[in-house]
Design a protein around this motif. Structure first.
Motif, PDB file in Angstrom:
ATOM      1  N   GLU A  17      60.429 103.934   6.589  1.00 60.66           N
ATOM      2  CA  GLU A  17      61.221 105.130   6.850  1.00 60.66           C
ATOM      3  C   GLU A  17      60.766 106.309   5.998  1.00 60.66           C
ATOM      4  OE1 GLU A  17      65.426 102.905   7.981  1.00 60.66           O
ATOM      5  OE2 GLU A  17      65.236 104.108   6.171  1.00 60.66           O
ATOM      6  N   GLY A  18      59.870 106.070   5.081  1.00 65.92           N
ATOM      7  CA  GLY A  18      59.396 107.157   4.232  1.00 65.92           C
ATOM      8  C   GLY A  18      60.232 107.284   2.980  1.00 65.92           C
ATOM      9  N   TYR A  19      61.487 107.663   3.109  1.00 69.02           N
ATOM     10  CA  TYR A  19      62.370 107.801   1.960  1.00 69.02           C
ATOM     11  C   TYR A  19      63.359 106.643   1.931  1.00 69.02           C
ATOM     12  CZ  TYR A  19      60.677 112.574   1.589  1.00 69.02           C
ATOM     13  OH  TYR A  19      59.889 113.685   1.461  1.00 69.02           O
ATOM     14  N   SER A  20      63.767 106.280   0.700  1.00 71.93           N
ATOM     15  CA  SER A  20      64.795 105.255   0.580  1.00 71.93           C
ATOM     16  C   SER A  20      66.084 105.779   1.192  1.00 71.93           C
ATOM     17  CB  SER A  20      65.016 104.924  -0.900  1.00 71.93           C
ATOM     18  OG  SER A  20      63.816 104.482  -1.490  1.00 71.93           O
ATOM     19  N   SER A  21      66.807 104.929   1.880  1.00 72.54           N
ATOM     20  CA  SER A  21      68.045 105.343   2.522  1.00 72.54           C
ATOM     21  C   SER A  21      69.137 105.514   1.475  1.00 72.54           C
ATOM     22  CB  SER A  21      68.477 104.279   3.543  1.00 72.54           C
ATOM     23  OG  SER A  21      68.869 103.090   2.855  1.00 72.54           O
ATOM     24  N   PRO A  22      70.229 106.203   1.811  1.00 76.47           N
ATOM     25  CA  PRO A  22      71.284 106.431   0.834  1.00 76.47           C
ATOM     26  C   PRO A  22      71.827 105.152   0.223  1.00 76.47           C
ATOM     27  CG  PRO A  22      71.597 107.843   2.749  1.00 76.47           C
ATOM     28  CD  PRO A  22      70.487 106.890   3.089  1.00 76.47           C
ATOM     29  N   ASP A  23      71.815 104.059   0.979  1.00 75.71           N
ATOM     30  CA  ASP A  23      72.367 102.800   0.481  1.00 75.71           C
ATOM     31  C   ASP A  23      71.306 101.895  -0.131  1.00 75.71           C
ATOM     32  OD1 ASP A  23      74.431 102.774   3.416  1.00 75.71           O
ATOM     33  OD2 ASP A  23      74.916 103.494   1.404  1.00 75.71           O
ATOM     34  N   ALA A  24      70.066 102.326  -0.146  1.00 75.66           N
ATOM     35  CA  ALA A  24      68.985 101.484  -0.664  1.00 75.66           C
ATOM     36  C   ALA A  24      68.878 101.665  -2.161  1.00 75.66           C
ATOM     37  CB  ALA A  24      67.669 101.837   0.017  1.00 75.66           C
ATOM     38  N   GLU A  47      52.132 114.347  -4.193  1.00 77.51           N
ATOM     39  CA  GLU A  47      50.792 114.864  -3.917  1.00 77.51           C
ATOM     40  C   GLU A  47      49.898 113.805  -3.288  1.00 77.51           C
ATOM     41  OE1 GLU A  47      49.515 116.370  -7.667  1.00 77.51           O
ATOM     42  OE2 GLU A  47      50.316 118.391  -7.309  1.00 77.51           O
ATOM     43  N   LYS A  48      50.232 112.536  -3.475  1.00 76.55           N
ATOM     44  CA  LYS A  48      49.494 111.431  -2.869  1.00 76.55           C
ATOM     45  C   LYS A  48      50.256 110.807  -1.700  1.00 76.55           C
ATOM     46  CE  LYS A  48      46.109 111.831  -5.705  1.00 76.55           C
ATOM     47  NZ  LYS A  48      44.805 112.373  -5.225  1.00 76.55           N
ATOM     48  N   ASN A  49      51.244 111.543  -1.194  1.00 78.92           N
ATOM     49  CA  ASN A  49      52.031 111.086  -0.048  1.00 78.92           C
ATOM     50  C   ASN A  49      52.758 109.774  -0.324  1.00 78.92           C
ATOM     51  OD1 ASN A  49      51.250 113.261   1.655  1.00 78.92           O
ATOM     52  ND2 ASN A  49      49.291 112.235   2.024  1.00 78.92           N
ATOM     53  N   PHE A  50      53.024 109.511  -1.582  1.00 78.57           N
ATOM     54  CA  PHE A  50      53.790 108.319  -1.952  1.00 78.57           C
ATOM     55  C   PHE A  50      55.254 108.713  -2.052  1.00 78.57           C
ATOM     56  CE2 PHE A  50      55.480 105.731  -5.590  1.00 78.57           C
ATOM     57  CZ  PHE A  50      55.664 104.576  -4.842  1.00 78.57           C
ATOM     58  N   THR A  51      56.090 108.091  -1.238  1.00 79.47           N
ATOM     59  CA  THR A  51      57.496 108.486  -1.176  1.00 79.47           C
ATOM     60  C   THR A  51      58.463 107.387  -1.571  1.00 79.47           C
ATOM     61  OG1 THR A  51      57.569 107.870   1.166  1.00 79.47           O
ATOM     62  CG2 THR A  51      57.027 110.174   0.642  1.00 79.47           C
ATOM     63  N   ASP A  52      57.965 106.231  -1.969  1.00 80.63           N
ATOM     64  CA  ASP A  52      58.853 105.118  -2.303  1.00 80.63           C
ATOM     65  C   ASP A  52      59.304 105.228  -3.759  1.00 80.63           C
ATOM     66  OD1 ASP A  52      60.338 102.850  -2.008  1.00 80.63           O
ATOM     67  OD2 ASP A  52      58.659 101.469  -2.249  1.00 80.63           O
ATOM     68  N   PHE A  53      60.092 106.253  -4.022  1.00 78.07           N
ATOM     69  CA  PHE A  53      60.648 106.436  -5.358  1.00 78.07           C
ATOM     70  C   PHE A  53      62.038 107.032  -5.239  1.00 78.07           C
ATOM     71  CE2 PHE A  53      58.743 110.547  -4.397  1.00 78.07           C
ATOM     72  CZ  PHE A  53      59.696 111.445  -4.851  1.00 78.07           C
ATOM     73  N   ILE A  54      62.802 106.878  -6.290  1.00 78.40           N
ATOM     74  CA  ILE A  54      64.132 107.470  -6.381  1.00 78.40           C
ATOM     75  C   ILE A  54      64.250 108.128  -7.751  1.00 78.40           C
ATOM     76  CG2 ILE A  54      66.623 107.026  -6.505  1.00 78.40           C
ATOM     77  CD1 ILE A  54      66.215 104.646  -4.649  1.00 78.40           C
ATOM     78  N   ILE A  55      64.808 109.345  -7.775  1.00 79.06           N
ATOM     79  CA  ILE A  55      65.143 110.007  -9.027  1.00 79.06           C
ATOM     80  C   ILE A  55      66.643 109.851  -9.259  1.00 79.06           C
ATOM     81  CG2 ILE A  55      65.188 112.176 -10.301  1.00 79.06           C
ATOM     82  CD1 ILE A  55      62.926 113.193  -8.591  1.00 79.06           C
ATOM     83  N   LEU A  56      66.994 109.364 -10.436  1.00 78.76           N
ATOM     84  CA  LEU A  56      68.393 109.293 -10.828  1.00 78.76           C
ATOM     85  C   LEU A  56      68.655 110.386 -11.864  1.00 78.76           C
ATOM     86  CD1 LEU A  56      68.953 105.431 -11.299  1.00 78.76           C
ATOM     87  CD2 LEU A  56      69.251 106.819  -9.240  1.00 78.76           C
ATOM     88  N   GLU A  57      69.584 111.268 -11.563  1.00 73.96           N
ATOM     89  CA  GLU A  57      69.928 112.374 -12.459  1.00 73.96           C
ATOM     90  C   GLU A  57      71.403 112.282 -12.842  1.00 73.96           C
ATOM     91  OE1 GLU A  57      70.629 115.466 -14.747  1.00 73.96           O
ATOM     92  OE2 GLU A  57      68.592 114.842 -14.199  1.00 73.96           O
ATOM     93  N   GLY A 235      70.877 112.447  -2.267  1.00 74.81           N
ATOM     94  CA  GLY A 235      71.505 111.275  -1.669  1.00 74.81           C
ATOM     95  C   GLY A 235      70.504 110.243  -1.210  1.00 74.81           C
ATOM     96  N   LYS A 236      69.231 110.657  -1.062  1.00 76.73           N
ATOM     97  CA  LYS A 236      68.198 109.709  -0.660  1.00 76.73           C
ATOM     98  C   LYS A 236      67.253 109.463  -1.826  1.00 76.73           C
ATOM     99  CE  LYS A 236      68.381 110.598   4.318  1.00 76.73           C
ATOM    100  NZ  LYS A 236      67.611 110.940   5.547  1.00 76.73           N
ATOM    101  N   ASN A 237      66.237 110.296  -1.970  1.00 82.78           N
ATOM    102  CA  ASN A 237      65.305 110.072  -3.087  1.00 82.78           C
ATOM    103  C   ASN A 237      65.693 110.857  -4.337  1.00 82.78           C
ATOM    104  OD1 ASN A 237      64.688 112.544  -2.007  1.00 82.78           O
ATOM    105  ND2 ASN A 237      62.468 112.234  -2.004  1.00 82.78           N
ATOM    106  N   LEU A 238      66.786 111.600  -4.273  1.00 84.62           N
ATOM    107  CA  LEU A 238      67.331 112.287  -5.439  1.00 84.62           C
ATOM    108  C   LEU A 238      68.833 112.030  -5.470  1.00 84.62           C
ATOM    109  CD1 LEU A 238      67.321 114.297  -7.817  1.00 84.62           C
ATOM    110  CD2 LEU A 238      67.468 116.154  -6.126  1.00 84.62           C
ATOM    111  N   LYS A 239      69.284 111.340  -6.500  1.00 85.01           N
ATOM    112  CA  LYS A 239      70.693 110.964  -6.585  1.00 85.01           C
ATOM    113  C   LYS A 239      71.308 111.597  -7.831  1.00 85.01           C
ATOM    114  CE  LYS A 239      69.890 106.586  -4.139  1.00 85.01           C
ATOM    115  NZ  LYS A 239      70.634 106.903  -2.904  1.00 85.01           N
ATOM    116  N   PHE A 240      72.273 112.501  -7.593  1.00 82.29           N
ATOM    117  CA  PHE A 240      72.950 113.194  -8.680  1.00 82.29           C
ATOM    118  C   PHE A 240      74.112 112.359  -9.220  1.00 82.29           C
ATOM    119  CE2 PHE A 240      71.234 117.007  -6.387  1.00 82.29           C
ATOM    120  CZ  PHE A 240      70.433 117.460  -7.419  1.00 82.29           C
TER     121      PHE A 240
END
Length: 534
Positions: A17-24, A47-57, A235-240
Motif C-alpha cells: 500500500e506504500g504507507y502504513s495504514s492508520p491501524d498498522a 529520496e529513495k522511494n522507501f515509504t515503510d516507516f512511521i514517525i512518532l511525534e 495518522g499514517k506515516n506521521l502520528k502526532f
C-alpha cells in the motif's frame, strides 16, 4: 546517501500500500521525533522511494525547536530564532527568509536609565585582551597538552574577573547568549570549535576564518522540509501525540511503547529527541543502555535561551537593534533580563511595536517558574527603570517560551559537556547505535547546538542504518576505555568538504573567538569596529 542496492532491499520490505495504514503498528523503520533530525531521516528514506516507516511525534506539530508562533498578527520564529553559517544551506534550500543580525547597533542602560554604552565598549576591550590569552590556552588544550577547563576559569587566569554588572553583561553577550549555559560550565575550547570555524582545512590544520555572521528567521514561507511534509500523511506515516515511554529490543524486533500502552514494532529505530528527554527519564530502554553510552548522555548539557515576546501600544526604545540591561541583579549565574531585540529595527517588521527579551541558563529556569503575568510585571519594572516610568507604554500582549521545562525538549538545544575528565571519544559514544537502536543526537555532530548538528547527526545515523539493512557489517561502537581524555569528543568524519576532526588540531594563533572585524552591510570591509557581538 542510501545506495541503489539499499533501495532494492527497501522496496522488498515496503508494504504494497506504500504507507502504513492508520491501524498498522508494525513497520520497517520507526523514527522517534519529528524535529529537524526526524524530518531529515524521513527525507533520506523518501529520496529513495522507501515509504515503510512511521514517525512518532509526542507533540501536535513537526519542527521541534524550529517553532513558530502567531504574535501581534505576525508569524515569528520562537525557538531556534538565530541561524549561522552551517544552517544557511538548509534555510536557502527551503526558502526561509533571513535577516542578518547587526550586533553593532546597540545601546546599554543600567537600572537608573544611565547610558553606559561607552563604558561597555571600554570593558569589552578589556575582555578582548583577556580573550587573546584564553585563545592561547585553548590551543594547548586542542593540541592535547593540557586538560580542558571552563571559560570562566580561563578568563580569570587571563586577568578578566567579571565583578561588576557591566562586566557580567559583557560576558553574557559573548558566552551565555551563545551557549545557553553559564561561563563556568562552558569548556574553554567550545567557542573555538567547528561551529565558529567553518572553512579551510589544510594539512591537518584548521584555519580560522572571520567569525561567521548570524541571521534571524523573519519569514518561514512554507517552512523547513516542505518536500518531506508534502509526503507525510498525519495518522499514517506521521502520528502526532504519541509520547514514547519505552524502547525494548530484547526480542527479535524493537518494540516501542507510547502512552496509552500503544505498541509499535520495527526492525530498526532512530531516536532523535534531545538528550534532555532521556536525562529526565522521559524514555526508558530495555535492556538498559550500556554505561559507556549513558555516561555521555548525562555528561552533555542542555542549553536554554528563552525568548519572551512583548507587544506595546507604542514604541519608546529608539532605533537600535539591541538594547542591553546592565542590572545590579546580575550575578555569576543569573542575568536579570539582560538583552532585548528590537523587532522594529531595520530589516525586521516596521511599526510592529515589539521587543523580544532573552533569558538564558539559570535565569531562564527561574523565569519559567513564573506566570506570564509575573514575567510581564518584572519586565515592565526593568523597562521603566531603564527608560522612565512615564515613557514606557502599555504592554498589550506577551508570549513566554519555556524550553527548559518543555517535556518534549527540556532545553532548546544540546551543548557541551561539563569540562572535567571528558573521554576523547565522548561524541562518538553519544551518537553510536546500540543494537538496532540508532541515535541522531545533535551534540554528537561537529555543529553542536545548531540545526545543522541535528541534520548532520541524522544523515550519519541513516547511513549506518542503511549498511545494516543491506546486510553489511555494522557492529556496535567499541568505546576507547584507555582513559584518554579530550574535549567533548573527537569528531572524526571522512567527508573533508564538511566536517573535520576537532581533537588534536593545532589552531594557528589568531584574534580569539570574538566577533570583531565582521563584514556587514554597515561595515563592508570588516575593519576596526568597536567590539563584537553586543
Amino acid at each position: 546517501m542510501l545506495s541503489a542496492a539499499c533501495l532494492l532491499l527497501y522496496a522488498s520490505l515496503a508494504s504494497s500500500e506504500g504507507y502504513s495504514s492508520p491501524d498498522a503498528y508494525e513497520t520497517s523503520v520507526l523514527i522517534l521525533g519529528a524535529g529537524a533530525a526526524g524530518l531529515q531521516a524521513a527525507r533520506s528514506l523518501l529520496e529513495k522511494n522507501f515509504t515503510d516507516f512511521i514517525i512518532l511525534e509526542g507533540s501536535n506539530r513537526t519542527g521541534g525547536a524550529l517553532q513558530r508562533i502567531q504574535f501581534g498578527g505576525i508569524e515569528l520564529a520562537s525557538g531556534r530564532m538565530r541561524l549561522t553559517s552551517p544552517d544557511l544551506q538548509h534555510a536557502e534550500k527551503d526558502n526561509i527568509g533571513l535577516k542578518e543580525v547587526n550586533y553593532e547597533s546597540y545601546m546599554v542602560l543600567n537600572d537608573y536609565g544611565e547610558d553606559l554604552t561607552d563604558m561597555f565598549d571600554q570593558r569589552y576591550a578589556a575582555f578582548e585582551e583577556a580573550d587573546e590569552k584564553v585563545y592561547e590556552i585553548a590551543e594547548m588544550v586542542l593540541a592535547g597538552q593540557r586538560q580542558d577547563i571552563s571559560q570562566k576559569t580561563a578568563l580569570a587566569m587571563s586577568g578578566w574577573v567579571a565583578s561588576t554588572p557591566l562586566d557580567r553583561l559583557v560576558e553574557w553577550t559573548e558566552l551565555d547568549f551563545d551557549e545557553g549555559i553559564q561561563s563556568k560550565r562552558i569548556p574553554i575550547t567550545a567557542p573555538y570549535e567547528l561551529q565558529h570555524m567553518m572553512g579551510n582545512k589544510e594539512d591537518g590544520m584548521m584555519m580560522e576564518e572571520e567569525y561567521p555572521p548570524e541571521y534571524i528567521i523573519t519569514d518561514y514561507n512554507q517552512g523547513f522540509f516542505p518536500d518531506v511534509h508534502a509526503k507525510l500523511v498525519p495518522g499514517k506515516n506521521l502520528k502526532f501525540n504519541k509520547v514514547v515511554r519505552n524502547i525494548d529490543q530484547s526480542g527479535d524486533k524493537v518494540v516501542v511503547t507510547a502512552e496509552g500502552n500503544l505498541q509499535y514494532t520495527a526492525d530498526y529505530v532512530l531516536v532523535t529527541f534531545g538528550i534532555g528527554v532521556i536525562q529526565q527519564e522521559g524514555v526508558t530502554f530495555t535492556p538498559d543502555l550500556p554505561p559507556w553510552k549513558t555516561e555521555q548522555i548525562f555528561r552533555y548539557q542542555r542549553g536554554t535561551i528563552d525568548p519572551i515576546f512583548l507587544r506595546f501600544s507604542s514604541s519608546f526604545w529608539g532605533n537600535k537593534e539591541w538594547i542591553y540591561h546592565a542590572s545590579e541583579r546580575n550575578d555569576v549565574d543569573r542575568h536579570y533580563y539582560p538583552g532585548f531585540l528590537n523587532l522594529e529595527a531595520e530589516g525586521y517588521y516596521a511599526d510592529c511595536k515589539m521587543l523580544v527579551a532573552f533569558v538564558t541558563g539559570e535565569e531562564a529556569l527561574r523565569v519559567e517558574g513564573l506566570t506570564d503575568g509575573q514575567v510581564a510585571e518584572e519586565i515592565l519594572a526593568v523597562l521603566r527603570s531603564m527608560f522612565g516610568a512615564e515613557t514606557v507604554s502599555t504592554l498589550e500582549e506577551i508570549h513566554v517560551e519555556r524550553w527548559a521545562s518543555d517535556p518534549f525538549h527540556y532545553g532548546l538545544f544540546s551543548t557541551w559537556p561539563v569540562p572535567s575528565n571528558v573521554p576523547a571519544d565522548a561524541a562518538q559514544r553519544l551518537g553510536a547505535k546500540v543494537g538496532r537502536i540508532f541515535f541522531a543526537q545533535q551534540a554528537s555532530d561537529p555543529f553542536i547546538g545548531l540545526t545543522s548538528g541535528s541534520i548532520g547527526a541524522s544523515v550519519t545515523a541513516m547511513e549506518q542504518m542503511s549498511a545494516c539493512i543491506r546486510g553489511e557489517e555494522c557492529p556496535d561502537y567499541e568505546p576507547d576505555m584507555s582513559g584518554n581524555m579530550g574535549m567533548g569528543g573527537v569528531y572524526d568524519h571522512d567527508d573533508d568538504d564538511e566536517l573535520y576532526t576537532c581533537i588534536g588540531i593545532r589552531i594557528p594563533k589568531g584574534e580569539g573567538k570574538t566577533r570583531k572585524n565582521i563584514p556587514s552591510s554597515d561595515n563592508p570591509t570588516g575593519t576596526s569596529i568597536s567590539g563584537t557581538k553586543k
